[in-house]
Scaffold this active site. Structure first.
Site, mmCIF file in Angstrom:
data_model
loop_
_atom_site.group_PDB
_atom_site.id
_atom_site.type_symbol
_atom_site.label_atom_id
_atom_site.label_comp_id
_atom_site.label_asym_id
_atom_site.label_seq_id
_atom_site.Cartn_x
_atom_site.Cartn_y
_atom_site.Cartn_z
ATOM 1 N N GLY A 1 -1.712 -13.963 0.261
ATOM 2 C CA GLY A 1 -0.987 -13.057 1.142
ATOM 3 C C GLY A 1 -0.027 -13.816 2.030
ATOM 4 O O GLY A 1 1.085 -14.169 1.635
ATOM 5 N N THR A 2 -0.483 -14.122 3.243
ATOM 6 C CA THR A 2 0.320 -14.838 4.225
ATOM 7 C C THR A 2 0.902 -16.137 3.660
ATOM 8 O O THR A 2 1.988 -16.562 4.066
ATOM 9 C CB THR A 2 -0.559 -15.106 5.469
ATOM 10 N N GLY B 1 -6.305 -16.431 3.578
ATOM 11 C CA GLY B 1 -5.906 -17.757 4.023
ATOM 12 C C GLY B 1 -5.616 -18.751 2.933
ATOM 13 O O GLY B 1 -5.606 -19.956 3.179
ATOM 14 N N ASN C 1 -0.533 -8.885 12.164
ATOM 15 C CA ASN C 1 0.472 -7.895 11.775
ATOM 16 C C ASN C 1 -0.011 -6.510 12.108
ATOM 17 O O ASN C 1 -1.197 -6.201 12.027
ATOM 18 C CB ASN C 1 0.845 -8.029 10.293
ATOM 19 N N CYS D 1 -8.600 1.772 6.324
ATOM 20 C CA CYS D 1 -7.753 2.712 7.054
ATOM 21 C C CYS D 1 -8.562 3.586 7.980
ATOM 22 O O CYS D 1 -9.687 3.945 7.661
ATOM 23 C CB CYS D 1 -7.067 3.631 6.052
ATOM 24 N N GLY E 1 0.801 -1.222 0.000
ATOM 25 C CA GLY E 1 0.000 0.000 0.000
ATOM 26 C C GLY E 1 0.835 1.273 0.000
ATOM 27 O O GLY E 1 1.749 1.418 0.811
ATOM 28 N N LYS F 1 -10.974 -2.618 -2.014
ATOM 29 C CA LYS F 1 -10.679 -3.750 -1.136
ATOM 30 C C LYS F 1 -11.426 -3.589 0.178
ATOM 31 O O LYS F 1 -11.186 -2.643 0.933
ATOM 32 C CB LYS F 1 -9.165 -3.816 -0.891
HETATM 33 C C1 LIG Z 1 2.314 -8.292 6.681
HETATM 34 C C2 LIG Z 1 1.076 -7.872 5.972
HETATM 35 C C3 LIG Z 1 0.990 -6.611 5.384
HETATM 36 C C4 LIG Z 1 -0.153 -6.202 4.720
HETATM 37 N N1 LIG Z 1 -0.202 -4.967 4.153
HETATM 38 C C5 LIG Z 1 -1.314 -4.584 3.454
HETATM 39 C C6 LIG Z 1 -1.380 -3.332 2.776
HETATM 40 O O1 LIG Z 1 -0.432 -2.556 2.768
HETATM 41 N N2 LIG Z 1 -2.528 -2.998 2.129
HETATM 42 C C7 LIG Z 1 -3.602 -3.841 2.081
HETATM 43 O O2 LIG Z 1 -4.614 -3.521 1.457
HETATM 44 N N3 LIG Z 1 -3.569 -5.052 2.681
HETATM 45 C C8 LIG Z 1 -2.450 -5.436 3.370
HETATM 46 N N4 LIG Z 1 -2.415 -6.675 3.978
HETATM 47 C C9 LIG Z 1 -3.592 -7.560 3.885
HETATM 48 C C10 LIG Z 1 -3.396 -8.639 2.807
HETATM 49 O O3 LIG Z 1 -3.224 -8.065 1.544
HETATM 50 C C11 LIG Z 1 -4.597 -9.608 2.802
HETATM 51 O O4 LIG Z 1 -5.771 -8.893 2.487
HETATM 52 C C12 LIG Z 1 -4.802 -10.300 4.129
HETATM 53 O O5 LIG Z 1 -3.556 -10.611 4.704
HETATM 54 C C13 LIG Z 1 -5.636 -11.572 4.026
HETATM 55 O O6 LIG Z 1 -5.058 -12.496 3.130
HETATM 56 P P1 LIG Z 1 -4.077 -13.718 3.607
HETATM 57 O O7 LIG Z 1 -4.812 -14.474 4.649
HETATM 58 O O8 LIG Z 1 -3.818 -14.478 2.351
HETATM 59 O O9 LIG Z 1 -2.855 -13.070 4.151
HETATM 60 C C14 LIG Z 1 -1.253 -7.084 4.647
HETATM 61 C C15 LIG Z 1 -1.181 -8.354 5.223
HETATM 62 C C16 LIG Z 1 -0.031 -8.763 5.887
HETATM 63 C C17 LIG Z 1 0.013 -10.122 6.491
#
Ligand SMILES: Cc1cc2nc3c(=O)[nH]c(=O)nc-3n(C[C@H](O)[C@H](O)[C@H](O)COP(=O)(O)O)c2cc1C
Ligand SMILES: Cc1cc2nc3c(=O)[nH]c(=O)nc-3n(C[C@H](O)[C@H](O)[C@H](O)COP(=O)(O)OP(=O)(O)OC[C@H]3O[C@@H](n4cnc5c(N)ncnc54)[C@H](O)[C@@H]3O)c2cc1C
Ligand SMILES: Cc1cc2nc3c(=O)[nH]c(=O)nc-3n(C[C@H](O)[C@H](O)[C@H](O)COP(=O)(O)OP(=O)(O)OC[C@H]3O[C@@H](n4cnc5c(N)ncnc54)[C@H](O)[C@@H]3O)c2cc1C
Ligand SMILES: Cc1cc2nc3c(=O)[nH]c(=O)nc-3n(C[C@H](O)[C@H](O)[C@H](O)COP(=O)(O)O)c2cc1C
Ligand code: FES
Ligand code: FES
Lengths: 306, 271, 306, 271
Positions: C267-268, C246, C71, C132, C48, C167
């Protein structure tokens, strides 16, 4: 390990220790009694009772998810009358807090279940599950609206002579708003969280796994969400708060107590470890003893911030 | 019923993807009845994935008094179990559920096992001393579990494989049907006469076929069902299975009312 | 495995396959390029970007939870200008969709970031993070209010010449209400879910584990919640939906696609398996090939119900 | 930097709760520099708890070219690692991060290791051929890792234990301090003269003490830090550590800018 005083007071409800079994996961107490006798616990919350018996949802009703499970039991229960006739006598023989979880699909139904439990010996408190679909409002859960939550609370309070715990739903934008509304309506205690709504798809059959399509997510997976909401609510209301969500071990329970919950409930944890509740009590004892803490009260709400 | 941290005495690969585990839990073994099951914890504290315990039929009690479990590796939990070594311990909850009703004295038994369905039936065969006949079905010869591994001797057993690599080429239900249709006078073994009970465990389509046959022929029949389970104790109501339309209740709970049911108690169309 | 057509179309955005890397977990694409070249993916969503650089929250910023992580990075990023100068040129050399995730603390800020990215080559779309805190409203997240969500969407649309993905935040009572408001405001696509708010307590020190006290929960733990919300939103809006939450494996991704998401973000999962995105693409290929499905379009939205 | 499914060649208990694992990953071993680390996956797919990979310093390259990892069992991930057998495989991502800057030719090195901090310093000692002196500190004698297990020979090493069960009774920093305060003329070993570099790895309080000493005495000093990590690649910004007040940036990322830092780059009050 003796010396440590685990008793906690939640308003007029005094518990021998802060560990309760959560509704829907411990049956009517008897199912687990060969493994953990309810008398060892702070108390048990029985399966949610409705006015009429309910058979529940079509199977499959449960599915494992990463560090959690989805359930769509459909609030199956024996109904108020059978509960009074068949389940209550054994519960009345216990020497611990027996909390009856109740629910309804209309305000009227909540009120009538509460009325049906009035004046009955051996019931320490009611826990009101407000995560139920409100048939009068197109199935939106009572607990997602502050006004409806308050009205359910009032309806139950009007009919009962017992302390009322309102059990909050986590599927809301700001749980503090609901907590405040319920407190203002006169609730004596809050318990949270109930399950998060979730779903799983069988990609081979391309169908929802659960017969009911959606279900409630519980277990360790949801613990961070539960802990955050408990922390928020503790700083929002003056009434005692009971923490629920993903508790398996004494350390998990301590996270909630330190954050300000005055007791905890163990749900899914009972399935993972059928003696989880007893093990947690032992662990709380040990935690305090090792730190020369003489009463668990000195742990509750001691989170340092800043 | 108790919960115990048991020593894994042995854990051996005995057929394709199929393991034979013996556990040292004398109290559970002493109480166990054929058709009952145990819930095994497949991870070590405090690892929470996979979260739930796994249900397994009690497949017998060994000569040394150990609890016998036979399992096939089908997913994450059973894969973890396959890695248990003889130094490991495992939490065992049991014995659970309602097992088989044993045949009446001198009543004949027909035991019909599909795949891992042999597990509870092997235990049943150990405990029945009246005439009994075992029909087992497997996908292929490499899956066959020996009578020795089941702790069975002197039993009249026949096998079917779907691919014809051993025994009858076809389904285990073919064997049952052929047996039942043989005139009673030609039989040494129990037929469809009064007092005969069919005991079955296996995949749902097989159970449906067996149930249909038994209901049609008016033979008494008990089946052992599977279901996803959380508590295994009758506390969560997660293991519901539809009850026969004429029953008082809409659902039975596999973990408590079962896993063994009289075929007449179940709704075979809605299952 | 050849034969299978994995291309998906999301409005005017065409992707070579439905697998994207999620914002904040894949840096600016380059960090992972030795392991998984972005050109193999459907696209990448970069960390972001805000108008000004942001250093982020005090450590600890992350903590593992059961099947998940919290996080509280604090949206640390290099800021718009440095992004354009230092990160963009490499991104422009890619042959895949580059989606820039943007955020702000005021409507004005969102608009100015969008304006700063207008007309720039090599940017396929903007993804607007509405989770945000809105400084003008006491820090309540924009994405928890339908009206504010719509206004952010409009503010960005006014300033950009690219497709806009909004989003969504899962920390709401009814995500369909937000989805509808954002669609009505003109968003071209939706992506969901962002993280669930959570917390962890260190019971030895009796302090919150994270420097920021609360954080965002991600990883397999939240998948059932994410899938349910995606399923709800797919049946609520007409614009394309991207599923997030997830996803570690092809089977996880397929759950979202079958439920109706037209693409997914990982993501994760990248932390658990740095080649997760590439492995998922391979797995989608295999799933289709084994079932003689010639195009992934024939998988999307095929969930049978009833 | 690559990601590889590596064979676990050996995994032995070498001191109290302390294991020595060697991994067959020639590419990673070939690239590795002292101070760099690897991220190890401690579970097998698709088990998701514990979720994240664990960072471990590269403790050396064995004579057979295997990657050496030394670890202490402190939690769930390291407990799982301890159960890896020589038939197991493990996903290894590395080499990662910025390692030690080697001493100038003929510049002396003082290596100060607290507990498992020996891991990266052992590798450094393998690679430094100018005069080097190793100070190691442990809680107790049973935790001491032998020079043989580190693959070190002909090194001047001194040990301190907190409980006095071996070597100096006290902290490893006592040894460093005593050494530095000894007039240079009395030393065979590198002292605080120009060109000397102190390399340190261990618990934070130890690093703070070493940093304070080095900054006070004006000795060049590099420390290897730990932090919780998610990606290990500089992508998630999860591993932030406060930069020195006078720096251009507020935070460094341990996984990319470090784990090795010049003590002057860090904010020792805010750490
Ligand atoms: C370390 C970290 C940093 C993230 N930074 C952002 C971000 O800057 N902007 C955003 O829209 N989502 C951010 N996210 C959210 C992820 O893009 C995603 O929507 C969320 O982690 C759920 O997906 P996941 O379970 O696959 O991680 C972040 C997630 C993590 C874990
Ligand atoms: C009363 C009872 C007795 C059983 N006895 C035996 C036995 O003696 N030997 C044996 O090998 N198995 C037995 N099973 C089945 C056994 O419980 C499952 O195979 C096991 O739980 C799968 O765990 P997993 O983690 O390996 O698979 P998962 O990863 O959980 O699932 C993998 C596959 O197995 C299927 N599965 C998962 N759980 C069950 C279940 N409870 N029943 C059927 N299929 C399931 C899933 O649908 C999936 O397709 C029994 C089940 C019950 C209910
Ligand atoms: C660059 C780097 C190099 C490292 N090298 C080594 C090494 O060579 N040998 C070795 O034994 N350890 C090393 N560590 C520490 C090692 O990563 C942790 O001990 C390990 O991750 C703990 O995992 P666990 O699952 O067993 O513990 P957990 O169950 O995750 O936690 C148990 C305890 O360990 C602490 N812990 C968890 N993660 C870390 C971490 N990243 N750093 C410090 N403490 C942690 C927790 O706070 C907790 O108190 C290194 C860490 C980093 C960042
Ligand atoms: C199988 C099952 C049945 C449940 N039934 C009820 C119920 O009848 N009434 C209720 O208020 N909560 C019910 N719950 C919710 C739990 O009491 C608890 O709030 C939730 O599971 C979160 O806690 P946990 O993570 O410890 O399970 C049920 C949960 C499960 C898993
Ligand atoms: S598994 Fe819980 S009631 Fe049967
Ligand atoms: S661990 Fe992800 S940036 Fe360092």
């Amino acid at each position: 390990m003796d010396g440590v005083d685990l008793r906690v007071r939640l308003g007029s409800l005094e518990l021998k220790n802060p560990v309760l079994a959560a509704s829907g996961t411990f049956g009517y107490g008897r199912e687990y009694s060969e493994l953990v006798h309810p008398d060892r616990l702070g108390g048990i919350v029985v399966k949610g009772i409705s006015l009429e018996p309910r058979a529940g949802n079509p199977p499959p009703r449960i599915i494992e998810t990463p560090c959690g499970m989805l359930n769509a039991i459909g609030l199956a229960n024996v109904g108020l009358n059978t509960f009074l006739k068949e389940k209550l006598p054994w519960l009345q023989s216990l020497h611990t807090a027996v909390i009856v979880n109740i629910y309804g699909h209309t305000l009227e139904e909540y009120a009538r279940v509460a009325a049906g439990l009035r004046g009955i010996d051996g019931i320490s408190a009611l826990e009101v599950n407000i995560s139920c679909p409100n048939v009068a409002r197109g199935g939106m859960a009572f607990g997602t609206d502050p006004d409806m939550s308050a009205r359910v609370t009032e309806a139950v309070l009007r009919e009962t002579d017992r302390p009322v715990i309102v059990k909050l739903s986590p599927n809301v934008t700001d749980i503090r708003v609901i907590a405040k509304a319920v407190e203002a309506a006169g609730a004596h205690m809050l318990s949270l969280i109930n399950t998060l709504t979730g779903m799983a798809v069988d990609v081979h059959r391309r169908r929802a796994v659960l017969g009911n399509v959606t279900g409630g997510l519980s277990g360790p997976a949801i613990r961070p969400v539960a802990l955050h909401m408990v922390h928020q609510v503790v700083h929002t209301v003056k009434i005692p708060v009971i923490g629920i969500g993903g508790i398996l071990t004494a350390e998990d329970a301590l996270q909630f107590l330190v954050a300000g919950a005055r007791a905890v409930q163990v749900g899914t944890g009972n399935f993972v470890n059928p003696t989880a509740t007893a093990d947690i009590i032992e662990g709380l004892n040990r935690y305090c003893a090792e730190r020369n803490i003489s009463t668990i009260e000195d742990v509750i709400g001691t989170l340092e911030t800043g | 019923m108790i919960e115990q941290n048991c020593k894994v005495v042995s854990n051996d690969l005995i057929a394709a993807d199929t393991y034979r585990m013996t556990l040292d839990c004398p109290e559970i073994a002493a109480d166990a009845q054929p058709g009952q099951f145990v819930m095994l914890k497949v991870t070590h504290h405090p690892i929470a994935d996979p979260l739930l315990r796994r249900p397994f039929s009690i497949a017998g009690i060994t000569a040394r008094g150990h609890l016998l479990v036979l399992y096939r590796v089908v997913g994450r939990g059973t894969r973890l179990m396959a890695s248990f070594g003889p130094e490991d311990r495992c939490w065992v909850l049991g014995p659970l559920g309602t097992g088989f009703e044993l045949p009446k004295k001198n009543g004949g038994s027909l035991l019909v096992a599909g795949g891992m369905g042999i597990a509870p039936l092997g235990f049943l065969a150990q405990r029945v001393d009246s005439p009994r006949h075992l029909f087992t079905g497997y996908g292929s010869a490499d899956q066959i579990i020996s009578m020795e591994d089941l702790g069975l001797s002197q039993i009249d057993a026949r096998v079917a494989t779907e691919d014809g690599t051993a025994g009858h080429h076809g389904m285990v239900t073919d064997l049952l049907l052929a047996h039942i249709e043989t005139p009673a006078s030609h039989q040494e073994k129990p037929g469809k006469g009064a007092g005969t009970v069919v005991y079955a465990c296996g995949p749902l389509p097989m159970l449906k076929a067996v149930a249909a046959l038994a209901l049609k022929e008016g033979i008494s029949c008990q089946v052992s069902l599977e279901s996803v389970m959380a508590c295994g104790l009758g506390a969560c109501q997660g293991c519901a299975v539809r009850a026969a339309p004429e029953s008082q209740r809409q659902y039975h709970h596999v973990c408590q009312d079962g896993p063994v049911f009289d075929v007449r108690a179940l709704d075979w169309d809605g299952i």
